[in-house]
Design a protein around this motif. Structure first.
Motif, mmCIF file in Angstrom:
data_model
loop_
_atom_site.group_PDB
_atom_site.id
_atom_site.type_symbol
_atom_site.label_atom_id
_atom_site.label_comp_id
_atom_site.label_asym_id
_atom_site.label_seq_id
_atom_site.Cartn_x
_atom_site.Cartn_y
_atom_site.Cartn_z
ATOM 1 N N GLU A 1 0.860 -1.178 0.000
ATOM 2 C CA GLU A 1 0.000 0.000 0.000
ATOM 3 C C GLU A 1 0.892 1.222 0.000
ATOM 4 O OE1 GLU A 1 -3.252 1.970 2.919
ATOM 5 O OE2 GLU A 1 -3.091 -0.179 2.848
ATOM 6 N N MET A 2 0.865 1.943 -1.088
ATOM 7 C CA MET A 2 1.773 3.072 -1.237
ATOM 8 C C MET A 2 0.989 4.310 -1.600
ATOM 9 S SD MET A 2 4.885 1.601 -1.078
ATOM 10 C CE MET A 2 6.069 2.512 -2.057
ATOM 11 N N THR A 3 1.477 5.431 -1.204
ATOM 12 C CA THR A 3 0.868 6.666 -1.659
ATOM 13 C C THR A 3 1.338 6.954 -3.064
ATOM 14 O OG1 THR A 3 2.675 7.969 -0.825
ATOM 15 C CG2 THR A 3 0.815 7.638 0.649
ATOM 16 N N ASP A 4 0.706 7.928 -3.712
ATOM 17 C CA ASP A 4 1.048 8.223 -5.089
ATOM 18 C C ASP A 4 2.469 8.727 -5.232
ATOM 19 O OD1 ASP A 4 -0.373 10.230 -7.727
ATOM 20 O OD2 ASP A 4 0.459 8.227 -7.772
ATOM 21 N N ASP A 5 3.025 9.281 -4.165
ATOM 22 C CA ASP A 5 4.404 9.743 -4.289
ATOM 23 C C ASP A 5 5.390 8.744 -3.702
ATOM 24 O OD1 ASP A 5 4.112 12.224 -1.629
ATOM 25 O OD2 ASP A 5 3.946 10.055 -1.647
ATOM 26 N N GLY A 6 4.923 7.537 -3.491
ATOM 27 C CA GLY A 6 5.833 6.462 -3.184
ATOM 28 C C GLY A 6 6.117 6.249 -1.724
ATOM 29 N N GLU A 7 5.506 7.016 -0.857
ATOM 30 C CA GLU A 7 5.780 6.793 0.550
ATOM 31 C C GLU A 7 4.860 5.749 1.122
ATOM 32 O OE1 GLU A 7 5.457 10.535 2.475
ATOM 33 O OE2 GLU A 7 6.931 11.424 1.135
ATOM 34 N N ASP A 8 5.390 4.997 2.057
ATOM 35 C CA ASP A 8 4.552 4.031 2.738
ATOM 36 C C ASP A 8 3.514 4.798 3.546
ATOM 37 O OD1 ASP A 8 5.326 1.108 4.711
ATOM 38 O OD2 ASP A 8 3.436 2.013 4.133
ATOM 39 N N SER A 9 2.263 4.524 3.271
ATOM 40 C CA SER A 9 1.237 5.349 3.898
ATOM 41 C C SER A 9 0.927 4.920 5.323
ATOM 42 C CB SER A 9 -0.043 5.290 3.078
ATOM 43 O OG SER A 9 -0.544 3.991 3.112
ATOM 44 N N GLY A 10 1.370 3.720 5.684
ATOM 45 C CA GLY A 10 1.063 3.250 7.019
ATOM 46 C C GLY A 10 -0.421 3.210 7.239
ATOM 47 N N ASP A 11 -0.854 3.407 8.451
ATOM 48 C CA ASP A 11 -2.272 3.325 8.758
ATOM 49 C C ASP A 11 -2.824 4.634 9.269
ATOM 50 O OD1 ASP A 11 -3.489 0.989 8.042
ATOM 51 O OD2 ASP A 11 -2.683 -0.126 9.725
ATOM 52 N N GLU A 12 -2.070 5.685 9.053
ATOM 53 C CA GLU A 12 -2.516 6.943 9.651
ATOM 54 C C GLU A 12 -3.612 7.637 8.850
ATOM 55 O OE1 GLU A 12 1.287 7.756 7.349
ATOM 56 O OE2 GLU A 12 0.632 6.330 8.852
ATOM 57 N N GLY A 13 -3.966 7.073 7.677
ATOM 58 C CA GLY A 13 -5.131 7.568 6.946
ATOM 59 C C GLY A 13 -4.937 8.927 6.309
ATOM 60 N N GLY A 14 -3.801 9.186 5.739
ATOM 61 C CA GLY A 14 -3.592 10.448 5.030
ATOM 62 C C GLY A 14 -2.847 11.438 5.892
ATOM 63 N N GLU B 1 -11.270 12.114 -10.646
ATOM 64 C CA GLU B 1 -11.298 13.574 -10.695
ATOM 65 C C GLU B 1 -12.733 14.061 -10.934
ATOM 66 O OE1 GLU B 1 -9.506 15.697 -13.943
ATOM 67 O OE2 GLU B 1 -8.974 17.351 -12.634
ATOM 68 N N GLN B 2 -13.425 13.371 -11.813
ATOM 69 C CA GLN B 2 -14.831 13.719 -12.071
ATOM 70 C C GLN B 2 -15.698 13.498 -10.829
ATOM 71 O OE1 GLN B 2 -16.529 14.000 -15.709
ATOM 72 N NE2 GLN B 2 -14.689 15.232 -15.645
ATOM 73 N N LEU B 3 -15.287 12.564 -10.006
ATOM 74 C CA LEU B 3 -16.022 12.309 -8.770
ATOM 75 C C LEU B 3 -15.661 13.310 -7.674
ATOM 76 C CD1 LEU B 3 -15.878 8.395 -8.485
ATOM 77 C CD2 LEU B 3 -17.660 9.794 -9.524
ATOM 78 N N GLY B 4 -14.707 14.177 -7.957
ATOM 79 C CA GLY B 4 -14.372 15.227 -7.006
ATOM 80 C C GLY B 4 -13.097 14.996 -6.216
ATOM 81 N N TYR B 5 -12.299 14.020 -6.632
ATOM 82 C CA TYR B 5 -11.046 13.737 -5.920
ATOM 83 C C TYR B 5 -9.859 14.270 -6.703
ATOM 84 C CZ TYR B 5 -13.679 10.565 -2.989
ATOM 85 O OH TYR B 5 -14.576 10.049 -2.109
ATOM 86 N N SER B 6 -8.909 14.859 -5.996
ATOM 87 C CA SER B 6 -7.673 15.285 -6.641
ATOM 88 C C SER B 6 -6.696 14.101 -6.642
ATOM 89 C CB SER B 6 -7.057 16.474 -5.893
ATOM 90 O OG SER B 6 -6.808 16.092 -4.557
ATOM 91 N N ALA B 7 -5.690 14.197 -7.498
ATOM 92 C CA ALA B 7 -4.741 13.080 -7.634
ATOM 93 C C ALA B 7 -4.045 12.767 -6.313
ATOM 94 C CB ALA B 7 -3.712 13.403 -8.715
ATOM 95 N N ASP B 8 -3.834 13.797 -5.471
ATOM 96 C CA ASP B 8 -3.120 13.503 -4.222
ATOM 97 C C ASP B 8 -4.027 12.872 -3.165
ATOM 98 O OD1 ASP B 8 -4.524 15.731 -3.582
ATOM 99 O OD2 ASP B 8 -2.799 16.972 -3.021
ATOM 100 N N GLN B 9 -5.285 12.703 -3.495
ATOM 101 C CA GLN B 9 -6.168 11.950 -2.588
ATOM 102 C C GLN B 9 -6.251 10.474 -2.974
ATOM 103 O OE1 GLN B 9 -9.429 15.041 -3.027
ATOM 104 N NE2 GLN B 9 -9.921 14.205 -1.021
ATOM 105 N N ILE B 10 -5.588 10.113 -4.052
ATOM 106 C CA ILE B 10 -5.667 8.738 -4.538
ATOM 107 C C ILE B 10 -4.492 7.930 -4.004
ATOM 108 C CG2 ILE B 10 -5.753 7.239 -6.558
ATOM 109 C CD1 ILE B 10 -8.134 9.241 -6.251
#
Ligand code: GLU
Length: 301
Positions: free
Chosen positions: A39-52, A92-101
C-alpha cells in the motif's frame, strides 16, 4: 514502450460531479490490513495506517495491477498505464484530486475479496465483468473491451497459432483470472496449465523455456511483450474471448451511475482515445474497433 501518464491538466476543465454519497461511509472509510499487496501513496511513501497526511482529507484507495506495463504498472512511486489514466480521470470527475488517490496492488485472485473487505474502494485492474464476479461485487463500465490471446516465443510463430495448438504443451496464466481455465476448459484439455500469482512470473517462465505460451488478454500481452523488448516474444493475434473491463465496486455501491457518466465523458472529450494511444504506443496493439470505445452496460438498481 512509452509509459505515459496522461496529463491530468487536460481533464481539469470538466466539472467534477457532485458526490455527496461518496464522502461519507464508502470510500476510504475503513482501515484494513493490506495482506493483498503493498500500500503506497502516489508519491511512493509508505502510507502506514494513519489515513492520510492532511487532517481529515479523504483518501480513495484504488486497486490496480502493479505488473502490467501499459495498463497498471508501478515504477518506484510512479503509477502508469491505461487503467491508471482511467482511474484518475474518473476519480477527478467524482471530485477527488490526484493527491487523494492511493494506489493499492490488486492481484487477479484477490479483487473480489479486497472489495468485500474494504481494502480498496474501487478497482481498475483489467477486471473483466463476469456473471460470477457480479454476484460478489458491483461493476461500472465497461471502459475497454479486450480479447484473450496467447503470447509465445517468436521462434514458435507459425507453430502455435491458437489455443487448440496447446494440447500437451505447457501454458502459464494467473490464478483467479478468467484466462486461466478457459483454454483448458474450451480448447486444449491436455494442456499443462501452470498458474502464477502475477503476469511477470509467467513471462519469466516463457523466456526461460519452462512454458510454451502465456495466456491472458491481448492488450496485457502486448504490453508485456513490448516491455520484454528485443522481439523475442510475440502475441499470436487471434483473440478468442471478449473481456469487458469494468470498474469493480463493493456490492451495493451507489457510485456506478456517476462512474459511467465519467467514463462516457472521457470517451466523448477524446481523453479515452488519447490514453489508449499513449499507453499502447510502440506495442503494435490496436483495440478492436467494433467493440471500442464500449457502451456502458447500465447499473443494476
Ligand atoms: N481480464 C481478465 C480477468 O479479469 C484477465 C486479466 C487479469 O487477470 O486481470 O480475469
Amino acid at each position: 514502450m512509452k509509459s505515459t501518464r496522461v496529463a491530468l491538466a487536460a481533464f481539469a476543465a470538466v466539472g467534477a460531479l457532485t458526490l455527496a454519497a461518496c464522502s461519507t461511509a464508502e470510500p476510504g472509510a475503513e482501515e484494513t490490513d493490506t495482506e493483498a499487496g503493498e500500500e503506497m501513496t502516489d508519491d511512493g511513501e509508505d502510507s502506514g495506517d494513519e489515513g492520510g497526511d492532511s487532517g481529515d482529507m479523504e483518501t480513495l484507495r484504488i486497486g490496480i495491477k502493479f505488473d502490467q506495463p501499459g495498463l497498471g504498472f508501478q515504477d518506484g512511486g510512479d503509477y502508469t498505464g491505461f487503467d491508471v489514466d482511467v482511474a484518475l480521470y474518473v476519480t477527478e470527475q467524482l471530485g477527488y484530486s490526484a493527491d487523494q488517490i492511493e494506489f493499492v496492488e490488486a492481484p487477479s485472485a484477490q479483487r473480489e475479496t479486497m472489495l468485500q473487505n474494504g481494502q480498496v474502494d474501487m478497482i481498475f485492474a483489467t477486471y473483466s465483468i463476469t456473471d460470477e464476479r457480479d454476484e460478489a461485487v458491483d461493476f461500472a463500465g465497461p471502459y475497454f473491451v479486450a480479447g484473450q490471446d496467447l503470447l509465445i516465443r517468436s521462434e514458435d510463430a507459425g507453430t502455435i497459432t491458437g489455443p487448440e495448438a496447446l494440447d500437451d504443451l505447457n501454458l502459464c496464466s494467473v490464478s483467479g483470472s478468467t484466462s486461466a481455465q478457459r483454454v483448458k476448459d474450451e480448447y486444449a484439455a491436455g494442456a499443462n496449465l501452470i498458474e502464477q500469482p502475477g503476469y511477470s512470473e509467467c513471462i519469466q517462465f516463457l523466456t526461460g523455456g519452462q512454458v510454451d505460451a502465456v495466456t491472458t488478454d491481448d492488450i496485457i500481452l502486448a504490453g508485456l511483450a513490448a516491455a520484454e523488448g528485443s522481439g523475442s516474444l510475440q502475441v499470436v493475434g487471434a483473440p478468442f474471448s471478449e473481456e469487458n473491463y469494468g470498474v469493480g465496486l463493493p456490492e451495493g455501491s451507489d457510485l456506478c451511475e456517476d462512474i459511467n457518466t465519467a467514463i462516457q465523458a472521457m470517451i466523448d472529450d477524446g481523453a479515452w482515445e488519447a490514453a489508449v494511444t499513449a499507453n499502447t504506443d510502440g506495442t503494435g496493439y490496436t483495440p478492436n474497433a467494433d467493440l471500442n470505445p464500449p457502451e456502458m452496460r447500465g447499473c443494476a438498481s
